[in-house]
Design a protein around this motif. Structure first.
Motif, PDB file in Angstrom:
ATOM      1  N   GLY A 168      16.665  40.124  -3.845  1.00  0.00           N
ATOM      2  CA  GLY A 168      17.063  41.138  -4.800  1.00  0.00           C
ATOM      3  C   GLY A 168      16.658  40.781  -6.214  1.00  0.00           C
ATOM      4  O   GLY A 168      16.439  41.645  -7.049  1.00  0.00           O
ATOM      5  N   SER A 169      16.571  39.488  -6.491  1.00  0.00           N
ATOM      6  CA  SER A 169      16.202  39.001  -7.815  1.00  0.00           C
ATOM      7  C   SER A 169      15.823  37.537  -7.682  1.00  0.00           C
ATOM      8  O   SER A 169      15.671  37.014  -6.569  1.00  0.00           O
ATOM      9  CB  SER A 169      17.378  39.156  -8.789  1.00  0.00           C
ATOM     10  OG  SER A 169      18.427  38.254  -8.448  1.00  0.00           O
TER      11      SER A 169
ATOM     12  N   SER B  92      19.288  36.116  -6.100  1.00  0.00           N
ATOM     13  CA  SER B  92      20.075  36.761  -5.055  1.00  0.00           C
ATOM     14  C   SER B  92      19.198  37.237  -3.915  1.00  0.00           C
ATOM     15  O   SER B  92      18.022  37.566  -4.100  1.00  0.00           O
ATOM     16  CB  SER B  92      20.871  37.942  -5.630  1.00  0.00           C
ATOM     17  OG  SER B  92      20.002  38.976  -6.031  1.00  0.00           O
TER      18      SER B  92
ATOM     19  N   HIS C  81      19.647  39.919  -0.438  1.00  0.00           N
ATOM     20  CA  HIS C  81      20.463  40.940   0.205  1.00  0.00           C
ATOM     21  C   HIS C  81      20.290  40.813   1.715  1.00  0.00           C
ATOM     22  O   HIS C  81      19.180  40.935   2.242  1.00  0.00           O
ATOM     23  CB  HIS C  81      20.035  42.326  -0.268  1.00  0.00           C
ATOM     24  CG  HIS C  81      20.906  43.432   0.216  1.00  0.00           C
ATOM     25  ND1 HIS C  81      22.185  43.637  -0.235  1.00  0.00           N
ATOM     26  CD2 HIS C  81      20.677  44.410   1.135  1.00  0.00           C
ATOM     27  CE1 HIS C  81      22.702  44.686   0.360  1.00  0.00           C
ATOM     28  NE2 HIS C  81      21.812  45.168   1.203  1.00  0.00           N
TER      29      HIS C  81
ATOM     30  N   ASP D 216      25.399  40.593  -0.619  1.00  0.00           N
ATOM     31  CA  ASP D 216      24.484  39.893  -1.519  1.00  0.00           C
ATOM     32  C   ASP D 216      24.893  38.435  -1.596  1.00  0.00           C
ATOM     33  O   ASP D 216      26.045  38.119  -1.925  1.00  0.00           O
ATOM     34  CB  ASP D 216      24.524  40.518  -2.924  1.00  0.00           C
ATOM     35  CG  ASP D 216      23.806  41.854  -2.979  1.00  0.00           C
ATOM     36  OD1 ASP D 216      22.693  41.942  -2.436  1.00  0.00           O
ATOM     37  OD2 ASP D 216      24.356  42.806  -3.550  1.00  0.00           O
TER      38      ASP D 216
ATOM     39  N   GLU E 111      24.427  35.223  -3.693  1.00  0.00           N
ATOM     40  CA  GLU E 111      24.022  35.023  -5.089  1.00  0.00           C
ATOM     41  C   GLU E 111      24.030  33.548  -5.476  1.00  0.00           C
ATOM     42  O   GLU E 111      24.269  32.673  -4.636  1.00  0.00           O
ATOM     43  CB  GLU E 111      24.947  35.837  -6.001  1.00  0.00           C
ATOM     44  CG  GLU E 111      24.894  37.336  -5.692  1.00  0.00           C
ATOM     45  CD  GLU E 111      26.015  38.114  -6.341  1.00  0.00           C
ATOM     46  OE1 GLU E 111      27.152  37.599  -6.337  1.00  0.00           O
ATOM     47  OE2 GLU E 111      25.751  39.223  -6.844  1.00  0.00           O
TER      48      GLU E 111
ATOM     49  N   ARG F 292      16.347  49.595  -8.287  1.00  0.00           N
ATOM     50  CA  ARG F 292      16.694  48.319  -8.915  1.00  0.00           C
ATOM     51  C   ARG F 292      15.423  47.498  -9.088  1.00  0.00           C
ATOM     52  O   ARG F 292      14.557  47.470  -8.208  1.00  0.00           O
ATOM     53  CB  ARG F 292      17.722  47.592  -8.041  1.00  0.00           C
ATOM     54  CG  ARG F 292      18.188  46.250  -8.568  1.00  0.00           C
ATOM     55  CD  ARG F 292      19.526  45.860  -7.951  1.00  0.00           C
ATOM     56  NE  ARG F 292      19.662  46.172  -6.546  1.00  0.00           N
ATOM     57  CZ  ARG F 292      19.458  45.289  -5.564  1.00  0.00           C
ATOM     58  NH1 ARG F 292      19.071  44.058  -5.844  1.00  0.00           N
ATOM     59  NH2 ARG F 292      19.641  45.641  -4.294  1.00  0.00           N
TER      60      ARG F 292
ATOM     61  N   GLU G  19      17.392  42.910 -12.002  1.00  0.00           N
ATOM     62  CA  GLU G  19      18.677  43.472 -11.583  1.00  0.00           C
ATOM     63  C   GLU G  19      19.119  44.658 -12.434  1.00  0.00           C
ATOM     64  O   GLU G  19      20.305  45.010 -12.464  1.00  0.00           O
ATOM     65  CB  GLU G  19      19.785  42.406 -11.555  1.00  0.00           C
ATOM     66  CG  GLU G  19      19.584  41.324 -10.522  1.00  0.00           C
ATOM     67  CD  GLU G  19      19.854  41.792  -9.099  1.00  0.00           C
ATOM     68  OE1 GLU G  19      20.378  42.898  -8.920  1.00  0.00           O
ATOM     69  OE2 GLU G  19      19.537  41.052  -8.162  1.00  0.00           O
TER      70      GLU G  19
ATOM     71  N   SER H 127      19.561  48.506 -12.857  1.00  0.00           N
ATOM     72  CA  SER H 127      19.669  49.651 -11.956  1.00  0.00           C
ATOM     73  C   SER H 127      19.433  50.946 -12.712  1.00  0.00           C
ATOM     74  O   SER H 127      19.880  51.105 -13.860  1.00  0.00           O
ATOM     75  CB  SER H 127      21.049  49.697 -11.302  1.00  0.00           C
ATOM     76  OG  SER H 127      21.188  48.673 -10.346  1.00  0.00           O
TER      77      SER H 127
END
Length: 336
Positions: free
Chosen positions: A56-57, A60, A62, A97, A99, A212, A216, A218
């Motif tokens: 996700g970044s 993180s 998902h 998530d 993290e 996104r 991160e 949105s």
């Protein structure tokens, strides 16, 4: 001379329970009967399938999976990274998530289902994901996804399709699907469609999609879409109010939200509604007499600053005294 004979009471020994009964039952509760303890639950849930992991970044990942089953019900899921538990979620959740990870690093995840007795399923197949490289200082959100459409598949699933978003700072890394104000699913940034499962039959759902980016950020919500899942065979018709709209108005210092909806068909008069504001019951709307057929309207004042975001939905009190199904949710920004 001997006196009259004295009749002595007869003493008998009464066994409260037979030896056979005592040996057969684990718990004996006196003469009134016996109660056997339920058999110990030693069955493991099935293994979660369809596990995926996507970055996700830079910090993180998902993780998503399909629901498992158990003879007495799944209680939750545990997510592991190379054998170490990093997350635990309730049974209704099939994504999470993970993290506080290191940038540009590969991680391996498995998922196990857990029942109320503590039995764990076998680990799922391992999936890997590599976190992204550190992103530059990017605070600009992507554009909102466009042209959201949907189709009901059956009583527990729907499909959604949308147009791509754009991001000035780089690529879109994920699309997050929201039902009302809760994120319930995520798709990869390269995808423009997905299937949402685990829904309830005969229920109206309001979906939006947000894009996104790697930092991160949105986007705003896409245009909302309402989908009503198929009813189970023999289930009653929905009692949700339909066609709900919400508009913001300002008249000098007074700010109001005006609602308009069509009453549900309940087989009788509806004179009372509950209004939910931002997920909480805010007030009861009552008419002294049955309102006229067709759409009805209701306005209420708000005191928050202009630009405040409100989510509203309502449900009717049915002729039998119970509260009916919720309407679709509407989001509106206060006028100024």
């Amino acid at each position: 001379m001997r006196g009259p004979a004295v009749q002595r009471p007869t003493v008998r020994t009464v066994l409260t329970c037979t030896a056979l009964l005592a040996a057969t039952l684990t718990t004996v509760t006196g003469c009134g009967g016996a109660k056997a303890q339920p058999a110990r639950d030693t069955s493991r849930p099935t293994t979660p399938g369809g596990v995926t992991a996507q970055a996700g970044s830079a910090h993180s990942v998902h993780v998503m999976w399909s629901a498992a089953t158990d003879d007495r019900g799944v209680a939750g899921y545990d997510v592991f990274e190379k054998g170490k538990k990093v997350k635990a979620v309730p049974a209704r959740t099939t994504m999470v998530d993970v993290e506080s990870l290191r940038p540009a690093t590969s991680y391996s995840f498995t998922v196990r289902a857990r029942d109320a007795a503590g039995n764990l399923s076998a680990p799922s197949a391992a999936v890997t994901a590599k976190t992204r490289a550190p992103a530059p200082d990017d605070r600009k959100p992507p554009t909102a996804p466009t042209r959201l459409t949907g189709k009901v598949i059956d009583g527990t699933s729907v499909s959604l399709t949308w147009g791509r978003a754009t991001d000035a700072g780089g690529a879109i890394t994920a699309y997050d699907i929201y039902q009302e104000d809760s994120r319930i699913h995520s798709a990869r940034g390269t995808e423009t469609s997905t299937r949402v499962t685990g829904l309830r039959p005969g229920t109206v759902y309001t979906f939006t999609v947000r894009a996104r980016d790697a930092a991160e950020n949105s986007s705003g919500d896409s245009k909302a879409i309402d989908l009503t899942t198929a009813r189970s065979s023999g289930a009653r018709a929905s009692t949700a109010p339909t066609g709900l709209t919400a508009t913001a108005h300002a008249d000098g210092v007074q700010r109001t939200i005006r609602l308009r909806w069509t009453q549900p068909r309940t087989g009788g008069d509806v004179t009372e509604y509950q209004l939910y504001l931002n997920g909480k019951m805010a007030t009861t709307i009552a008419w002294g007499a049955p309102p006229p057929p067709g759409p009805v309207t209701y306005s209420f004042t708000v005191s928050e600053p202009p630009g405040t975001r409100y989510s509203v939905k309502l449900r009717a009190k049915l002729p039998d005294g119970k509260w009916g199904d919720f309407s679709a949710q509407r989001t509106v920004v206060g006028a100024g």
